[in-house]
Motif scaffolding. Structure first.
Motif, PDB file in Angstrom:
ATOM      1  N   ALA A  12       0.614  -1.434  -0.020  1.00 16.38           N
ATOM      2  CA  ALA A  12      -0.179  -0.195  -0.624  1.00 16.38           C
ATOM      3  C   ALA A  12       0.864   1.395   0.329  1.00 16.38           C
ATOM      4  CB  ALA A  12      -0.805  -0.252   0.871  1.00 16.38           C
ATOM      5  N   TYR A  16      -4.142   0.974   4.526  1.00 14.74           N
ATOM      6  CA  TYR A  16      -5.746   0.714   4.425  1.00 14.74           C
ATOM      7  C   TYR A  16      -6.061   0.016   6.539  1.00 14.74           C
ATOM      8  CZ  TYR A  16      -8.372  -3.296   6.099  1.00 14.74           C
ATOM      9  OH  TYR A  16      -9.379  -4.200   6.987  1.00 14.74           O
ATOM     10  N   SER A 102      -0.806 -12.017   3.224  1.00 13.97           N
ATOM     11  CA  SER A 102      -2.492 -12.750   3.315  1.00 13.97           C
ATOM     12  C   SER A 102      -2.925 -12.453   1.918  1.00 13.97           C
ATOM     13  CB  SER A 102      -2.496 -11.516   4.643  1.00 13.97           C
ATOM     14  OG  SER A 102      -2.693 -10.309   4.377  1.00 13.97           O
ATOM     15  N   SER A 134      -8.791 -11.107   3.561  1.00 11.54           N
ATOM     16  CA  SER A 134      -7.587 -10.058   4.263  1.00 11.54           C
ATOM     17  C   SER A 134      -8.296  -8.810   3.452  1.00 11.54           C
ATOM     18  CB  SER A 134      -6.432 -10.112   3.589  1.00 11.54           C
ATOM     19  OG  SER A 134      -5.840  -9.591   3.819  1.00 11.54           O
ATOM     20  N   SER A 136      -6.154  -5.541   2.360  1.00 12.27           N
ATOM     21  CA  SER A 136      -5.696  -5.646   1.117  1.00 12.27           C
ATOM     22  C   SER A 136      -5.948  -6.832   0.321  1.00 12.27           C
ATOM     23  CB  SER A 136      -3.802  -5.629   2.132  1.00 12.27           C
ATOM     24  OG  SER A 136      -3.966  -6.725   2.828  1.00 12.27           O
ATOM     25  N   ARG A 139      -6.838  -5.906  -3.189  1.00 16.31           N
ATOM     26  CA  ARG A 139      -6.319  -4.666  -4.496  1.00 16.31           C
ATOM     27  C   ARG A 139      -5.229  -5.777  -5.141  1.00 16.31           C
ATOM     28  NH1 ARG A 139      -5.027  -2.102   0.858  1.00 16.31           N
ATOM     29  NH2 ARG A 139      -2.754  -3.256   0.302  1.00 16.31           N
ATOM     30  N   SER A 188      -2.185  -7.381  11.748  1.00 17.45           N
ATOM     31  CA  SER A 188      -2.689  -6.662  11.468  1.00 17.45           C
ATOM     32  C   SER A 188      -4.366  -6.372  12.135  1.00 17.45           C
ATOM     33  CB  SER A 188      -2.577  -6.236   9.892  1.00 17.45           C
ATOM     34  OG  SER A 188      -3.046  -7.021   8.818  1.00 17.45           O
TER      35      SER A 188
END
Ligand code: PMV
Length: 326
Positions: A12, A16, A102, A134, A136, A139, A188
Motif C-alpha cells: 500500500a 488501509y 495475506s 484480507s 489488502s 487489491r 494487522s
C-alpha cells in the motif's frame, strides 16, 4: 474440481488501517497499492467429496485450516456444492512478516477456489470475495496500481479494488529491506481494531484519507515521484502513529527499521529520489525509479541488521495457471 492460481503481493502506498465492519472486512478508509512482480503466492484448490474436512498445506507444512474453511464456505455457499478441499499454497517470500503474504494469499485462494468450483466471477466480484479473507487481498486481484474503494453498501458489494493504472504505466521499483523473518506478534486486524478503539488520532486519520488518496492518485497519473513519495511517507507515518498511540501500544518498528528510514533520508539529502513505507511489520520498502535502484539497494544493504534486500517492479494481475503448468 481443481485449479491453481497465482497472485502477486501488493504494497500500500496509501494504507488501509481500520475497519467499519469487522465481519465483512469493510475498510474505514480507501487505499492505493502497487502490485509487485517479485513476490507471489501460488495456490492449488482441489475440492474432493471424499474429504471429511478442509486441509491446508502452507509452504510444505500441514497448517490449521480454520480461516481458509471460513473463506471456502463463502464459495461453497455461492456454488451450491459442499465438498471439502485440499488447499496447497506456496509463497516465494517469507509469510506473515509484513510483506503482504495475506494479500497475495487470499487473492490466489479466491481465484483458484472460484475456478475449481466453476464460478465465473468478474475481477470486481473476485476483489470483493478476496477482501473477506484480507482487506489488502482485494487489491492483489489487479496488476500495477490499484485503488481499494471504501464503499458504502451495507453488504460490501462496492468495497472493492479497481485498477488505477497498468504495470507498464510507470516503471517504479520497490527495494525491500528485510530486517526480520519472525512472524509478527500483533496481526494487522488486531492492530487496526485496537487503534480504532483507543487511538486519540483515529478520527483525524479517517477524515484525512480522501486528501491522501487524491494526492496519490494525481501523482500516479502524472508520474510525479516527489508528490507520491511525500504522501506515501506521510500516510505511512500517520498509520504507525495510530498504532503506537493505541492502548496498549502496537509498535511494528524495530531499531533497524528506523535505521533504514534514516538511510533513505540520507539518500534524499544526497539528491536521490527514494521514499519509504512500512507495513504491519519491521520491513522497509523503498520506492524509486530504475536509475536510483543501485544506490538505494546499496544504501539499505549497508544498514546493520538488514538480512536481505529484494527488488520488485510493478507486477501482473492474479491469473489461473493453465494446463501443463498445473
Ligand atoms: O489486509 P490486512 O488485514 O493484512 O491489512 C493490511 C494492512 C497494511 O498492510 C498495513 C496496509 C495495507 O493497506 O496493506
Amino acid at each position: 474440481m481443481h485449479a491453481t492460481a497465482i497472485a502477486h503481493a501488493n504494497i500500500a502506498l496509501v494504507k488501509y488501517w481500520g475497519k467499519r465492519n469487522a465481519e465483512l472486512n469493510l475498510p474505514a478508509v480507501g487505499s492505493i497499492s502497487l502490485t509487485l512482480d517479485a513476490l507471489w503466492t501460488r495456490t492449488e484448490v482441489r475440492f474432493d467429496p471424499g474429504l471429511g474436512q478442509d486441509r491446508l498445506i502452507l509452504d510444505g507444512e500441514p497448517t490449521a485450516p480454520e480461516k481458509h474453511t471460513r473463506f471456502l464456505d463463502l464459495i461453497r455457499a455461492r456454488s451450491g456444492h459442499n465438498a471439502r478441499a485440499l488447499v496447497t499454497t506456496q509463497n516465494n517470500f517469507p509469510t506473515g512478516v509484513g510483506l503482504a503474504s495475506s494479500a497475495s494469499g487470499y487473492a490466489a485462494l479466491a481465484l483458484a477456489a472460484c475456478q475449481a468450483a466453476g464460478l465465473e466471477f468478474t475481477p470486481t466480484e473476485l476483489s470483493a470475495l478476496a477482501r473477506r479473507g484480507s482487506g489488502s487481498a482485494a487489491r492483489s486481484i489487479h496488476g500495477g496500481f490499484a485503488e481499494m474503494l471504501v464503499g458504502s453498501a451495507p453488504d460490501g458489494s462496492d468495497a472493492i479494488a479497481l485498477p488505477l493504472a497498468p504495470a507498464d504505466h510507470w516503471p517504479l521499483v520497490m527495494v525491500i529491506a528485510v530486517t526480520c523473518r519472525k512472524p509478527k506478534e500483533i496481526s494487522s486486524t488486531v492492530g487496526m481494531q485496537r487503534a480504532a478503539a483507543t487511538s486519540p488520532y483515529y478520527q483525524s486519520w479517517v477524515q484525512a484519507s480522501d486528501a491522501d488518496l487524491k494526492q496519490a492518485r494525481d501523482a500516479i497519473r502524472q508520474r510525479d515521484l516527489v508528490s507520491l513519495g511525500e504522501v506515501m511517507e506521510h500516510n505511512c507515518l500517520k498509520m504507525h502513529a495510530l498504532a503506537m498511540s493505541a492502548r496498549p501500544a502496537v509498535l511494528y518498528w524495530k531499531s533497524v527499521t528506523l535505521a533504514v528510514v534514516e538511510a533513505v533520508y540520507e539518500l534524499r539529502q544526497s539528491g536521490v529520489a527514494a521514499y519509504f513505507t512500512v507495513d504491519a511489520g519491521p520491513q522497509v520498502k523503498v520506492l524509486c525509479e530504475p536509475g536510483a535502484v543501485d544506490l538505494a539497494r546499496e544504501a539499505v544493504s549497508q544498514v546493520s541488521g538488514v538480512e536481505e534486500v529484494l527488488v520488485a517492479t510493478p507486477g501482473p494481475a492474479a491469473y489461473v495457471v493453465q494446463g501443463a503448468e498445473t
